[in-house]
Scaffold this active site. Structure first.
Site, PDB file in Angstrom:
ATOM      1  N   TYR A  71     -18.505   6.741  -8.325  1.00  0.00           N
ATOM      2  CA  TYR A  71     -19.509   6.392  -7.308  1.00  0.00           C
ATOM      3  C   TYR A  71     -20.042   7.652  -6.627  1.00  0.00           C
ATOM      4  O   TYR A  71     -21.263   7.854  -6.513  1.00  0.00           O
ATOM      5  CB  TYR A  71     -18.878   5.458  -6.262  1.00  0.00           C
ATOM      6  CG  TYR A  71     -19.686   5.331  -4.986  1.00  0.00           C
ATOM      7  CD1 TYR A  71     -20.888   4.622  -4.962  1.00  0.00           C
ATOM      8  CD2 TYR A  71     -19.246   5.911  -3.797  1.00  0.00           C
ATOM      9  CE1 TYR A  71     -21.629   4.511  -3.789  1.00  0.00           C
ATOM     10  CE2 TYR A  71     -19.980   5.805  -2.625  1.00  0.00           C
ATOM     11  CZ  TYR A  71     -21.168   5.102  -2.620  1.00  0.00           C
ATOM     12  OH  TYR A  71     -21.908   4.991  -1.476  1.00  0.00           O
TER      13      TYR A  71
HETATM   14  P1  NAD Z   1     -25.123  -3.256   0.169  1.00  0.00           P
HETATM   15  O1  NAD Z   1     -24.517  -3.538  -1.171  1.00  0.00           O
HETATM   16  O2  NAD Z   1     -24.835  -4.205   1.262  1.00  0.00           O
HETATM   17  O3  NAD Z   1     -26.717  -3.076   0.016  1.00  0.00           O
HETATM   18  C1  NAD Z   1     -27.300  -2.475  -1.108  1.00  0.00           C
HETATM   19  C2  NAD Z   1     -28.418  -3.388  -1.600  1.00  0.00           C
HETATM   20  O4  NAD Z   1     -29.103  -2.711  -2.663  1.00  0.00           O
HETATM   21  C3  NAD Z   1     -27.921  -4.729  -2.154  1.00  0.00           C
HETATM   22  O5  NAD Z   1     -28.479  -5.815  -1.437  1.00  0.00           O
HETATM   23  C4  NAD Z   1     -28.355  -4.698  -3.603  1.00  0.00           C
HETATM   24  O6  NAD Z   1     -28.763  -5.953  -4.122  1.00  0.00           O
HETATM   25  C5  NAD Z   1     -29.509  -3.708  -3.579  1.00  0.00           C
HETATM   26  N1  NAD Z   1     -29.740  -3.117  -4.904  1.00  0.00           N
HETATM   27  C6  NAD Z   1     -28.848  -2.468  -5.677  1.00  0.00           C
HETATM   28  N2  NAD Z   1     -29.415  -2.098  -6.826  1.00  0.00           N
HETATM   29  C7  NAD Z   1     -30.706  -2.510  -6.779  1.00  0.00           C
HETATM   30  C8  NAD Z   1     -31.799  -2.429  -7.670  1.00  0.00           C
HETATM   31  N3  NAD Z   1     -31.658  -1.849  -8.886  1.00  0.00           N
HETATM   32  N4  NAD Z   1     -32.981  -2.962  -7.309  1.00  0.00           N
HETATM   33  C9  NAD Z   1     -33.115  -3.574  -6.105  1.00  0.00           C
HETATM   34  N5  NAD Z   1     -32.117  -3.702  -5.224  1.00  0.00           N
HETATM   35  C10 NAD Z   1     -30.917  -3.169  -5.547  1.00  0.00           C
HETATM   36  O7  NAD Z   1     -24.640  -1.770   0.574  1.00  0.00           O
HETATM   37  P2  NAD Z   1     -24.691  -1.038   2.000  1.00  0.00           P
HETATM   38  O8  NAD Z   1     -23.300  -0.923   2.492  1.00  0.00           O
HETATM   39  O9  NAD Z   1     -25.748  -1.644   2.856  1.00  0.00           O
HETATM   40  O10 NAD Z   1     -25.138   0.426   1.533  1.00  0.00           O
HETATM   41  C11 NAD Z   1     -26.528   0.754   1.466  1.00  0.00           C
HETATM   42  C12 NAD Z   1     -26.670   2.159   0.895  1.00  0.00           C
HETATM   43  O11 NAD Z   1     -25.966   3.091   1.702  1.00  0.00           O
HETATM   44  C13 NAD Z   1     -26.100   2.319  -0.523  1.00  0.00           C
HETATM   45  O12 NAD Z   1     -26.952   3.186  -1.232  1.00  0.00           O
HETATM   46  C14 NAD Z   1     -24.745   2.965  -0.302  1.00  0.00           C
HETATM   47  O13 NAD Z   1     -24.348   3.739  -1.414  1.00  0.00           O
HETATM   48  C15 NAD Z   1     -25.037   3.820   0.915  1.00  0.00           C
HETATM   49  N6  NAD Z   1     -23.865   4.091   1.745  1.00  0.00           N
HETATM   50  C16 NAD Z   1     -23.242   3.062   2.404  1.00  0.00           C
HETATM   51  C17 NAD Z   1     -22.155   3.338   3.232  1.00  0.00           C
HETATM   52  C18 NAD Z   1     -21.438   2.265   3.989  1.00  0.00           C
HETATM   53  O14 NAD Z   1     -20.452   2.606   4.677  1.00  0.00           O
HETATM   54  N7  NAD Z   1     -21.855   1.006   3.938  1.00  0.00           N
HETATM   55  C19 NAD Z   1     -21.708   4.667   3.377  1.00  0.00           C
HETATM   56  C20 NAD Z   1     -22.341   5.664   2.642  1.00  0.00           C
HETATM   57  C21 NAD Z   1     -23.435   5.376   1.852  1.00  0.00           C
HETATM   58  C1  UGA Z   2     -17.289   3.375   2.442  1.00  0.00           C
HETATM   59  C2  UGA Z   2     -18.304   2.570   1.632  1.00  0.00           C
HETATM   60  O1  UGA Z   2     -17.653   1.440   1.036  1.00  0.00           O
HETATM   61  C3  UGA Z   2     -18.920   3.427   0.556  1.00  0.00           C
HETATM   62  O2  UGA Z   2     -19.966   2.695  -0.064  1.00  0.00           O
HETATM   63  C4  UGA Z   2     -19.464   4.660   1.202  1.00  0.00           C
HETATM   64  O3  UGA Z   2     -20.113   5.497   0.319  1.00  0.00           O
HETATM   65  C5  UGA Z   2     -18.363   5.415   1.914  1.00  0.00           C
HETATM   66  O4  UGA Z   2     -17.855   4.546   2.938  1.00  0.00           O
HETATM   67  C6  UGA Z   2     -18.867   6.663   2.588  1.00  0.00           C
HETATM   68  O5  UGA Z   2     -18.523   6.949   3.744  1.00  0.00           O
HETATM   69  O6  UGA Z   2     -19.575   7.415   1.941  1.00  0.00           O
HETATM   70  P1  UGA Z   2     -14.737   3.830   2.181  1.00  0.00           P
HETATM   71  O7  UGA Z   2     -14.592   4.995   3.098  1.00  0.00           O
HETATM   72  O8  UGA Z   2     -13.835   3.729   1.010  1.00  0.00           O
HETATM   73  O9  UGA Z   2     -16.194   3.703   1.590  1.00  0.00           O
HETATM   74  O10 UGA Z   2     -14.630   2.565   3.157  1.00  0.00           O
HETATM   75  P2  UGA Z   2     -13.829   1.219   3.034  1.00  0.00           P
HETATM   76  O11 UGA Z   2     -14.257   0.502   1.808  1.00  0.00           O
HETATM   77  O12 UGA Z   2     -13.935   0.518   4.325  1.00  0.00           O
HETATM   78  O13 UGA Z   2     -12.300   1.749   2.818  1.00  0.00           O
HETATM   79  C7  UGA Z   2     -11.681   2.568   3.818  1.00  0.00           C
HETATM   80  C8  UGA Z   2     -10.235   2.757   3.442  1.00  0.00           C
HETATM   81  O14 UGA Z   2      -9.581   1.482   3.490  1.00  0.00           O
HETATM   82  C9  UGA Z   2     -10.004   3.294   2.038  1.00  0.00           C
HETATM   83  O15 UGA Z   2      -8.961   4.241   2.067  1.00  0.00           O
HETATM   84  C10 UGA Z   2      -9.546   2.084   1.232  1.00  0.00           C
HETATM   85  O16 UGA Z   2      -8.667   2.368   0.181  1.00  0.00           O
HETATM   86  C11 UGA Z   2      -8.844   1.271   2.299  1.00  0.00           C
HETATM   87  N1  UGA Z   2      -8.865  -0.187   1.993  1.00  0.00           N
HETATM   88  C12 UGA Z   2     -10.024  -0.832   1.746  1.00  0.00           C
HETATM   89  C13 UGA Z   2      -7.658  -0.864   1.970  1.00  0.00           C
HETATM   90  O17 UGA Z   2      -6.579  -0.296   2.209  1.00  0.00           O
HETATM   91  N2  UGA Z   2      -7.673  -2.201   1.705  1.00  0.00           N
HETATM   92  C14 UGA Z   2      -8.832  -2.884   1.454  1.00  0.00           C
HETATM   93  O18 UGA Z   2      -8.776  -4.107   1.213  1.00  0.00           O
HETATM   94  C15 UGA Z   2     -10.044  -2.183   1.477  1.00  0.00           C
END
Ligand code: NAD
Ligand code: UGA
Length: 331
Positions: A160
Site C-alpha cells: 500500500y
Molecule cells: P475510503 O475507502 O473510505 O474512500 C476512498 C474512496 O475511493 C472509496 O469510496 C472508493 O470507492 C473510492 N475509489 C477507489 N478507487 C476508485 C476508482 N478507481 N474510481 C472511483 N472511486 C474509487 O478511504 P479514506 O479513509 O476516506 O481515504 C481516502 C484517501 O486518503 C485514500 O487515498 C487513502 O489512501 C488516503 N489516506 C487515508 C488515511 C486515513 O487515515 N483514512 C490516511 C492516509 C491516507
Molecule cells: C491508517 C489508514 O488505514 C491508512 O489507509 C493510512 O494510509 C494510514 O493510516 C496513514 O496514516 O497513512 P493505520 O495507521 O494502520 O493506517 O491505521 P489503523 O488501520 O487504524 O491501524 C492502527 C494500528 O492498529 C495498527 O498498528 C494496526 O495493526 C492496529 N489494529 C488495527 C489492530 O491492532 N487491530 C485492528 O483490528 C485494526
C-alpha cells in the site's frame, strides 16, 4: 477546450472530489459545500448496493450545489468531470496497509497509480490549476520514533505504502513539467479518525467492541503509536492545501504528537464505561511501530494546526456510532 473566461468570471469555485463516497471524501465535500463551492463528487461505489457509501452520500445528495457521478476513474471519461473546475481533490484510492499484501495488490495499483495517472493527465488537459492528492504517512515506513519531516528519505514498508508514494510522486512529476498548468499539493495524512471512519480502522473497532461486547483483535502488543488526526482537522488542512502557494509540494497532515493503541483502548473504555475484551494476535506485516508528523510545513504553508485532541475526537466518533441503527439494537 476549457472555457477560461467562465472560470475567471464566476465568484464561486467549482471543485471536484474523487472518492466522495468514502470517509475523508464525504466529509471534505460537506465542508466545501458549506464554504459555497460547487462540488462535483465522483466514486465507483454504488450507493444503491453499498449501505456505507449510501450513508456517506445521503446528506450530500440532498444539498444544493452538489453533483454526483458514479464512475470508476480507471475507465470513465474524466475530462467532462473536470470541465471548468478550479481544483481537484483526488482522494479516490484503495486505503489500508494490511490488506495490500497478496491478491488485492492489483486493485491498489489500478486505483492508486493507474487511475491517478488518468486524473493527472485529464487535469493537465483541462487546465485545472490545482490538484490536491491524498498521500499517506505510511510512505515514511519505520522510524526511530522521532517526527517525520517531508524531506526524509521514504522507506515504505507495505505494498500500500509503495503505491501511495508512487501516487504522490507521479502527480508531482507531472506538475514539474514546465508546460504543466496544474500545480500539485500532496498531503501525507496521518491516521485520520472521527465519525464514519472506515470499519477496518482501529478506533472504529475499539469503540465498536466497547459498545457491542464483541472482542477487539489487537495486532501485536498495543505499544504501536499513531499520530491520530481528527477528520475536521484533516478536512481544514485539505481545503487550505487548495489555496497554498503553487510550489508547496508535500505536506504532513498530523499534529506532531501520538498515542498508543493501549491508550486508545483506555479512552474507549472510559468514554463508554464498558470493559473491552482484548484478543491479542500476531503483529501484522507492514505495520510500523510509530508514526509522528513534523507539523512545521503544514503550519507555515497551510496556516494549519489541529484543534481536536484524541478524547474529544473519539467522543464525537462514539456519539455518531451510538446513533447508528446497527448498534442501537445491540449496544
Ligand atoms: P475510503 O475507502 O473510505 O474512500 C476512498 C474512496 O475511493 C472509496 O469510496 C472508493 O470507492 C473510492 N475509489 C477507489 N478507487 C476508485 C476508482 N478507481 N474510481 C472511483 N472511486 C474509487 O478511504 P479514506 O479513509 O476516506 O481515504 C481516502 C484517501 O486518503 C485514500 O487515498 C487513502 O489512501 C488516503 N489516506 C487515508 C488515511 C486515513 O487515515 N483514512 C490516511 C492516509 C491516507
Ligand atoms: C491508517 C489508514 O488505514 C491508512 O489507509 C493510512 O494510509 C494510514 O493510516 C496513514 O496514516 O497513512 P493505520 O495507521 O494502520 O493506517 O491505521 P489503523 O488501520 O487504524 O491501524 C492502527 C494500528 O492498529 C495498527 O498498528 C494496526 O495493526 C492496529 N489494529 C488495527 C489492530 O491492532 N487491530 C485492528 O483490528 C485494526
Amino acid at each position: 477546450m476549457p472555457d477560461e473566461t467562465s472560470r475567471a468570471t464566476r465568484n464561486t469555485r467549482r471543485v471536484v472530489v474523487t472518492g466522495v463516497a468514502g470517509f475523508i471524501g464525504s466529509h471534505l465535500a460537506h465542508a466545501l459545500l458549506q464554504n459555497g463551492d460547487t462540488v462535483i463528487g465522483v466514486d465507483r461505489r454504488d450507493p444503491s448496493e453499498d449501505p456505507a457509501a449510501a450513508e456517506n452520500l445521503a446528506a450530500l445528495l440532498r444539498t444544493p450545489g452538489y453533483l454526483h457521478t458514479h464512475a470508476d476513474l480507471l475507465t470513465c471519461a474524466i475530462d467532462p468531470l473536470l470541465l471548468e473546475a478550479d481544483a481537484v481533490f483526488h482522494l479516490a484510492g484503495i486505503p489500508g496497509v494490511r490488506s495490500s499484501w497478496g491478491a488485492r495488490f492489483t486493485e491498489y495499483v489500478q486505483s492508486n497509480i493507474l487511475a491517478t495517472q488518468r486524473i493527472m493527465d485529464a487535469a493537465t488537459r483541462m487546465r485545472v490549476s490545482r490538484l490536491v492528492v491524498a498521500s499517506s504517512s505510511s510512505v515514511y515506513g519505520p522510524t526511530s520514533g522521532g517526527p517525520s519531516i517531508e524531506s526524509d528519505h521514504p522507506r515504505p514498508a507495505s505494498p500500500y505504502a509503495v503505491t501511495k508514494l508512487a501516487e504522490e510522486q507521479l502527480c508531482l512529476a507531472h506538475a514539474a513539467r514546465p508546460d504543466c498548468p496544474t500545480s500539485v499539493t500532496a498531503l501525507r495524512y496521518f491516521t485520520v479518525y472521527g465519525p464514519s471512519q472506515r470499519p477496518d480502522m482501529f478506533i472504529h473497532r475499539a469503540l465498536h467492541a466497547a459498545l457491542t461486547g464483541q472482542p477487539l483483535c489487537l495486532y501485536g502488543d498495543g505499544h504501536q503509536r499513531r499520530d491520530f488526526t481528527y477528520i475536521d482537522d484533516a478536512v481544514r488542512a485539505t481545503i487550505a492545501a487548495s489555496h497554498a502557494p503553487a510550489d508547496t509540494g508535500i505536506v504532513n497532515v498530523g499534529g506532531g504528537s501520538n498515542a498508543s493503541l493501549i491508550e486508545v483502548i483506555s479512552i474507549a473504555q472510559s468514554l463508554t464505561g464498558k470493559e473491552i475484551q482484548v484478543r491479542t494476535e500476531r503483529a501484522r506485516n507492514g505495520d510500523v511501530l510509530t508514526t509522528r508528523a513534523d507539523p512545521h510545513r503544514a503550519h507555515q504553508a497551510l496556516g494549519w494546526q489541529p484543534t481536536t485532541d484524541l478524547p474529544t475526537g473519539m467522543r464525537a466518533q462514539l456519539e455518531a456510532l451510538t446513533r447508528h441503527p446497527e448498534l442501537t439494537s445491540t449496544a
